[in-house]
Design a protein around this motif. Structure first.
Motif, PDB file in Angstrom:
ATOM      1  N   GLN A 195       0.832  -1.163  -0.277  1.00  0.00           N
ATOM      2  CA  GLN A 195       0.063   0.012  -0.161  1.00  0.00           C
ATOM      3  C   GLN A 195       0.972   1.332   0.134  1.00  0.00           C
ATOM      4  O   GLN A 195       0.627   2.188  -0.542  1.00  0.00           O
TER       5      GLN A 195
ATOM      6  N   PHE B 241       4.173   5.424  -5.431  1.00  0.00           N
ATOM      7  CA  PHE B 241       4.275   5.637  -7.053  1.00  0.00           C
ATOM      8  C   PHE B 241       3.358   6.487  -7.575  1.00  0.00           C
ATOM      9  O   PHE B 241       3.469   7.286  -8.546  1.00  0.00           O
ATOM     10  N   HIS B 242       2.171   6.550  -7.080  1.00  0.00           N
ATOM     11  CA  HIS B 242       1.028   7.567  -7.777  1.00  0.00           C
ATOM     12  C   HIS B 242       1.454   8.985  -7.267  1.00  0.00           C
ATOM     13  O   HIS B 242       1.208   9.823  -8.073  1.00  0.00           O
ATOM     14  N   GLN B 243       2.184   9.104  -6.159  1.00  0.00           N
ATOM     15  CA  GLN B 243       2.571  10.586  -5.905  1.00  0.00           C
ATOM     16  C   GLN B 243       3.911  10.985  -6.671  1.00  0.00           C
ATOM     17  O   GLN B 243       3.944  12.324  -7.130  1.00  0.00           O
TER      18      GLN B 243
ATOM     19  N   ILE C 160       4.463   9.820  -9.797  1.00  0.00           N
ATOM     20  CA  ILE C 160       4.218   9.226 -11.103  1.00  0.00           C
ATOM     21  C   ILE C 160       4.665  10.540 -12.279  1.00  0.00           C
ATOM     22  O   ILE C 160       5.191  10.579 -13.484  1.00  0.00           O
TER      23      ILE C 160
ATOM     24  N   THR D 137       2.376   1.640  -3.484  1.00  0.00           N
ATOM     25  CA  THR D 137       1.342   2.289  -4.500  1.00  0.00           C
ATOM     26  C   THR D 137       1.235   3.669  -4.246  1.00  0.00           C
ATOM     27  O   THR D 137       0.957   4.526  -5.205  1.00  0.00           O
ATOM     28  N   TRP D 138       0.938   3.921  -2.994  1.00  0.00           N
ATOM     29  CA  TRP D 138       0.847   5.441  -2.611  1.00  0.00           C
ATOM     30  C   TRP D 138       2.045   6.428  -3.113  1.00  0.00           C
ATOM     31  O   TRP D 138       1.815   7.394  -3.853  1.00  0.00           O
TER      32      TRP D 138
END
Length: 420
Positions: A58, A64-66, A68, A61-62
């Motif tokens: 988790q 990576f989205h931040q 990107i 994933t967080w």
């Protein structure tokens, strides 16, 4: 009276041990052998490990989205550095320090882009001022045509007053004022992204050998050779892609300049450069975006000129897609047009406009790298390879027609016999 036994004798008194209930199972070894008596020792550690892995997933994933946006900027900078690598390496081979060579290449690109956007901005500003000054004349001609055609009595003063006192104009002004802050934020964000891309691309170009050494230092010798080969292929394909695009932009700019100059369209050189650059470096829809601005400028001169520009853009696009681009792409990038089109669609679906821009050199690099590990054989000299049927194989067209006619006559004869 004391209790007696069967023989009449007095029974001895009961001791506490005789009246105590039977003892249960003793603790110790007996409990270890009982099934399901205690939780396995590995189960708590396994549960903690599973929860830790879920938490790490988790968190990753967080993160990576931040990040990107930063990762996409680094990817753009990497491909930009690959495109600059030939020029920087050539200057470094002549004795120029690599950092200074990268700086000079960046300075040349900056001057070119600044000059282009300065000329484009001055052209747009001049055309907007001219359109605002000529707007009353345009409005009078439109009102005159409406009054003549529809037999009305419209006046420009009434239309201007109606627009100034309309709720639509007031709401539009309010929304525009509220959106100024958003536009300013987007402009600042775009400038920051450009600065980030420029900084990373400069470091990649200036410290390319150091980056390759750092990457190869953690790999075995066999893998080092493959990585260096892939790096060299990426440099060649990216440089070839930009070279082909630049050459097509030059040809497109010259062709559109001739048309615009023949029609007497103002700012023909700047419009030609705009069409050449935008149509080649913005895939798929770049041609239509590039042709919209010359059409608008031509419409202010003569509406028929805008139609001529549209026809020329469509015709030239077909010439470029089916004649010019396949020849240049096969010599520089060596990728099939269908593969290039599919890679652009896939890149757009994954990374948007950035993916559309870097998809072709990325696919060309991957294709060239994998081609070195695919064993190929000589193709037999068979006519079927070229799409021709072997002579004498299968019935010809005349034979098939005769058989079909004979079968039809036999069916017709059979129906006649049954009816008789």
């Amino acid at each position: 009276m004391a209790p007696t036994d069967e023989n009449g004798q007095v029974a001895p008194p009961a001791t506490p041990s005789d009246t105590a209930p039977p003892a249960g199972p003793r603790s110790g070894a007996g409990t270890d052998t009982a099934p399901g008596a205690r939780m396995p020792r590995w189960l708590p550690r396994a549960m903690v490990l599973a929860l830790a892995l879920v938490a790490l997933f988790q968190l990753g994933t967080w993160a990576f989205h931040q990040l990107i946006g930063l990762l996409i900027n680094i990817l753009i900078a990497f491909f930009l550095a690959l495109a600059m690598e030939p020029a920087v390496s050539r200057m470094a081979a002549r004795g120029v320090r690599r950092g200074l060579a990268a700086f000079l290449v960046f300075l040349g690109l900056l001057i070119a882009f600044a000059g282009f956007f300065t000329l484009l901005g001055s052209m747009l500003a001049g055309q907007i001022i001219k359109m605002i000054e000529d707007f009353p004349d345009y409005l009078d001609s439109v009102i005159s045509w409406i009054n003549t055609t529809l037999h009305t009595e419209l006046r420009r003063v009434d239309i201007q007053e109606g627009l100034l006192h309309s709720d639509w104009l007031r709401k539009y002004a309010q929304n525009s004022a509220a959106g100024v802050l958003d536009v300013s934020t987007q402009v600042l964000g775009g400038l920051f992204q450009l600065l980030t891309i420029a900084l990373f691309s400069f470091y990649f170009a200036a410290d390319g050998p150091r980056l390759r050494r750092a990457l190869c230092s953690v790999l075995p010798p066999a893998r080092q050779t493959e990585v260096l080969r892939a790096w060299e292929i990426a440099v060649d394909k990216t440089g070839g892609y930009l070279y082909s695009r630049g050459l097509m932009a030059l040809i497109s700019g010259i062709a559109h300049y001739i048309l615009l100059e023949a029609l007497g369209i103002p700012y023909a050189p700047v419009l030609a450069v705009w069409v050449g650059v935008v149509s080649q470096f913005i895939p798929t829809i770049g041609t239509y975006l590039a042709g919209a601005l010359p059409m608008l400028i031509a419409f202010t001169v003569d509406p028929w000129y805008a139609l001529w520009v549209l026809v020329f853009v469509v015709v030239y696009q077909q010439f470029e897609n089916y004649m010019l681009q396949p020849k240049l792409t096969s010599k520089t990038v060596d990728i099939h047009p269908a593969v290039a089109f599919g890679s652009v669609i896939a890149g757009t679906a994954l990374l948007g406009a950035v993916g559309a821009l870097i998809s072709i050199p990325a696919v060309a690099t991957l294709q060239a790298f994998l081609g070195a590990y695919v064993k190929r054989y000589d193709v037999t000299d068979d006519p079927r390879v070229h799409g021709h049927r072997r002579r004498g194989e299968g019935p010809g067209l005349l034979d098939r027609a005769r058989k079909a006619w004979a079968a039809t006559r036999e069916r017709a004869g059979g129906r006649g016999e049954r009816s008789g």
